[in-house]
Design a protein around this motif. Structure first.
Motif, PDB file in Angstrom:
ATOM      1  N   GLY A  21     -54.040  33.617 -65.723  1.00  0.00           N
ATOM      2  CA  GLY A  21     -55.209  34.482 -65.789  1.00  0.00           C
ATOM      3  C   GLY A  21     -54.898  35.955 -65.946  1.00  0.00           C
ATOM      4  O   GLY A  21     -55.763  36.794 -65.725  1.00  0.00           O
ATOM      5  N   SER A  22     -53.681  36.292 -66.321  1.00  0.00           N
ATOM      6  CA  SER A  22     -53.257  37.682 -66.399  1.00  0.00           C
ATOM      7  C   SER A  22     -52.275  37.858 -67.551  1.00  0.00           C
ATOM      8  O   SER A  22     -51.715  36.887 -68.056  1.00  0.00           O
ATOM      9  N   GLU A  23     -52.053  39.092 -67.942  1.00  0.00           N
ATOM     10  CA  GLU A  23     -51.021  39.400 -68.934  1.00  0.00           C
ATOM     11  C   GLU A  23     -49.687  39.735 -68.262  1.00  0.00           C
ATOM     12  O   GLU A  23     -48.678  39.906 -68.946  1.00  0.00           O
ATOM     13  N   ALA A  24     -49.674  39.834 -66.925  1.00  0.00           N
ATOM     14  CA  ALA A  24     -48.459  40.173 -66.185  1.00  0.00           C
ATOM     15  C   ALA A  24     -47.431  39.053 -66.303  1.00  0.00           C
ATOM     16  O   ALA A  24     -47.780  37.871 -66.342  1.00  0.00           O
ATOM     17  N   ARG A  25     -46.166  39.433 -66.343  1.00  0.00           N
ATOM     18  CA  ARG A  25     -45.068  38.464 -66.417  1.00  0.00           C
ATOM     19  C   ARG A  25     -44.053  38.744 -65.312  1.00  0.00           C
ATOM     20  O   ARG A  25     -43.886  39.871 -64.891  1.00  0.00           O
ATOM     21  N   CYS A  26     -43.371  37.682 -64.900  1.00  0.00           N
ATOM     22  CA  CYS A  26     -42.372  37.792 -63.839  1.00  0.00           C
ATOM     23  C   CYS A  26     -41.196  38.650 -64.301  1.00  0.00           C
ATOM     24  O   CYS A  26     -40.644  38.442 -65.382  1.00  0.00           O
ATOM     25  N   CYS A  27     -40.807  39.600 -63.461  1.00  0.00           N
ATOM     26  CA  CYS A  27     -39.712  40.522 -63.782  1.00  0.00           C
ATOM     27  C   CYS A  27     -38.430  40.215 -63.014  1.00  0.00           C
ATOM     28  O   CYS A  27     -37.527  41.050 -62.977  1.00  0.00           O
ATOM     29  N   LEU A  28     -38.349  39.038 -62.400  1.00  0.00           N
ATOM     30  CA  LEU A  28     -37.132  38.642 -61.686  1.00  0.00           C
ATOM     31  C   LEU A  28     -36.139  38.010 -62.664  1.00  0.00           C
ATOM     32  O   LEU A  28     -36.514  37.629 -63.778  1.00  0.00           O
ATOM     33  N   PRO A  29     -34.873  37.854 -62.259  1.00  0.00           N
ATOM     34  CA  PRO A  29     -33.894  37.218 -63.138  1.00  0.00           C
ATOM     35  C   PRO A  29     -34.255  35.753 -63.394  1.00  0.00           C
ATOM     36  O   PRO A  29     -34.880  35.101 -62.556  1.00  0.00           O
ATOM     37  N   PRO A  30     -33.871  35.209 -64.549  1.00  0.00           N
ATOM     38  CA  PRO A  30     -34.147  33.802 -64.828  1.00  0.00           C
ATOM     39  C   PRO A  30     -33.460  32.903 -63.804  1.00  0.00           C
ATOM     40  O   PRO A  30     -32.398  33.236 -63.299  1.00  0.00           O
ATOM     41  N   GLY A  31     -34.090  31.794 -63.470  1.00  0.00           N
ATOM     42  CA  GLY A  31     -33.511  30.858 -62.509  1.00  0.00           C
ATOM     43  C   GLY A  31     -33.665  31.287 -61.069  1.00  0.00           C
ATOM     44  O   GLY A  31     -33.057  30.693 -60.176  1.00  0.00           O
ATOM     45  N   HIS A  32     -34.476  32.311 -60.795  1.00  0.00           N
ATOM     46  CA  HIS A  32     -34.655  32.776 -59.417  1.00  0.00           C
ATOM     47  C   HIS A  32     -35.308  31.692 -58.554  1.00  0.00           C
ATOM     48  O   HIS A  32     -35.911  30.753 -59.071  1.00  0.00           O
ATOM     49  N   HIS A  33     -35.207  31.819 -57.254  1.00  0.00           N
ATOM     50  CA  HIS A  33     -35.822  30.895 -56.309  1.00  0.00           C
ATOM     51  C   HIS A  33     -37.064  31.542 -55.729  1.00  0.00           C
ATOM     52  O   HIS A  33     -37.145  32.768 -55.632  1.00  0.00           O
ATOM     53  N   GLY A  34     -38.047  30.734 -55.370  1.00  0.00           N
ATOM     54  CA  GLY A  34     -39.251  31.260 -54.739  1.00  0.00           C
ATOM     55  C   GLY A  34     -40.282  31.745 -55.747  1.00  0.00           C
ATOM     56  O   GLY A  34     -40.239  31.413 -56.920  1.00  0.00           O
ATOM     57  N   ASP A  35     -41.232  32.526 -55.250  1.00  0.00           N
ATOM     58  CA  ASP A  35     -42.351  32.996 -56.055  1.00  0.00           C
ATOM     59  C   ASP A  35     -41.909  33.909 -57.202  1.00  0.00           C
ATOM     60  O   ASP A  35     -40.878  34.559 -57.136  1.00  0.00           O
ATOM     61  N   HIS A  36     -42.740  33.933 -58.251  1.00  0.00           N
ATOM     62  CA  HIS A  36     -42.575  34.906 -59.335  1.00  0.00           C
ATOM     63  C   HIS A  36     -43.070  36.248 -58.819  1.00  0.00           C
ATOM     64  O   HIS A  36     -43.901  36.310 -57.920  1.00  0.00           O
ATOM     65  N   HIS A  37     -42.580  37.329 -59.421  1.00  0.00           N
ATOM     66  CA  HIS A  37     -42.983  38.661 -58.954  1.00  0.00           C
ATOM     67  C   HIS A  37     -43.036  39.642 -60.119  1.00  0.00           C
ATOM     68  O   HIS A  37     -42.156  39.657 -60.970  1.00  0.00           O
ATOM     69  N   HIS A  38     -44.093  40.449 -60.149  1.00  0.00           N
ATOM     70  CA  HIS A  38     -44.213  41.531 -61.123  1.00  0.00           C
ATOM     71  C   HIS A  38     -44.234  42.830 -60.330  1.00  0.00           C
ATOM     72  O   HIS A  38     -45.058  43.010 -59.440  1.00  0.00           O
ATOM     73  N   TRP A  39     -43.339  43.747 -60.635  1.00  0.00           N
ATOM     74  CA  TRP A  39     -43.122  44.937 -59.807  1.00  0.00           C
ATOM     75  C   TRP A  39     -44.223  45.978 -59.910  1.00  0.00           C
ATOM     76  O   TRP A  39     -44.378  46.803 -59.043  1.00  0.00           O
ATOM     77  N   TYR A  40     -45.026  45.976 -60.969  1.00  0.00           N
ATOM     78  CA  TYR A  40     -45.970  47.076 -61.199  1.00  0.00           C
ATOM     79  C   TYR A  40     -47.420  46.678 -60.941  1.00  0.00           C
ATOM     80  O   TYR A  40     -48.254  46.752 -61.823  1.00  0.00           O
ATOM     81  N   GLY A  41     -47.721  46.236 -59.734  1.00  0.00           N
ATOM     82  CA  GLY A  41     -49.095  46.026 -59.320  1.00  0.00           C
ATOM     83  C   GLY A  41     -49.665  44.630 -59.457  1.00  0.00           C
ATOM     84  O   GLY A  41     -50.738  44.359 -58.948  1.00  0.00           O
ATOM     85  N   ALA A  42     -49.015  43.721 -60.157  1.00  0.00           N
ATOM     86  CA  ALA A  42     -49.575  42.385 -60.332  1.00  0.00           C
ATOM     87  C   ALA A  42     -49.217  41.455 -59.171  1.00  0.00           C
ATOM     88  O   ALA A  42     -49.726  40.353 -59.089  1.00  0.00           O
TER      89      ALA A  42
END
Length: 55
Positions: A21-42
């Motif tokens: 439902g958003s244009e935000a994308r995960c900014c963590l390294p590929p293959g990370h564990h746990g939740d996805h995260h976007h650093w700029y407000g998402a």
């Protein structure tokens, strides 16, 4: 190229899964564990089983 075709882009240094439902994308390294995260407000969102960059 027709506008209906979408090229798939792989960014090898980021996970890049889109937040539902958003244009935000995960900014963590590929293959990370746990939740996805976007650093700029998402914020963060749950990782789904079997999810890949092509998802």
């Amino acid at each position: 190229m027709p506008e209906t075709e979408r090229e798939r882009v792989t960014i090898t240094v980021l996970c890049w899964i889109r937040k539902p439902g958003s244009e935000a994308r995960c900014c963590l390294p590929p293959g990370h564990h746990g939740d996805h995260h976007h650093w700029y407000g998402a914020g963060h969102w749950p990782r789904r089983a079997g999810e890949t960059q092509a998802s």
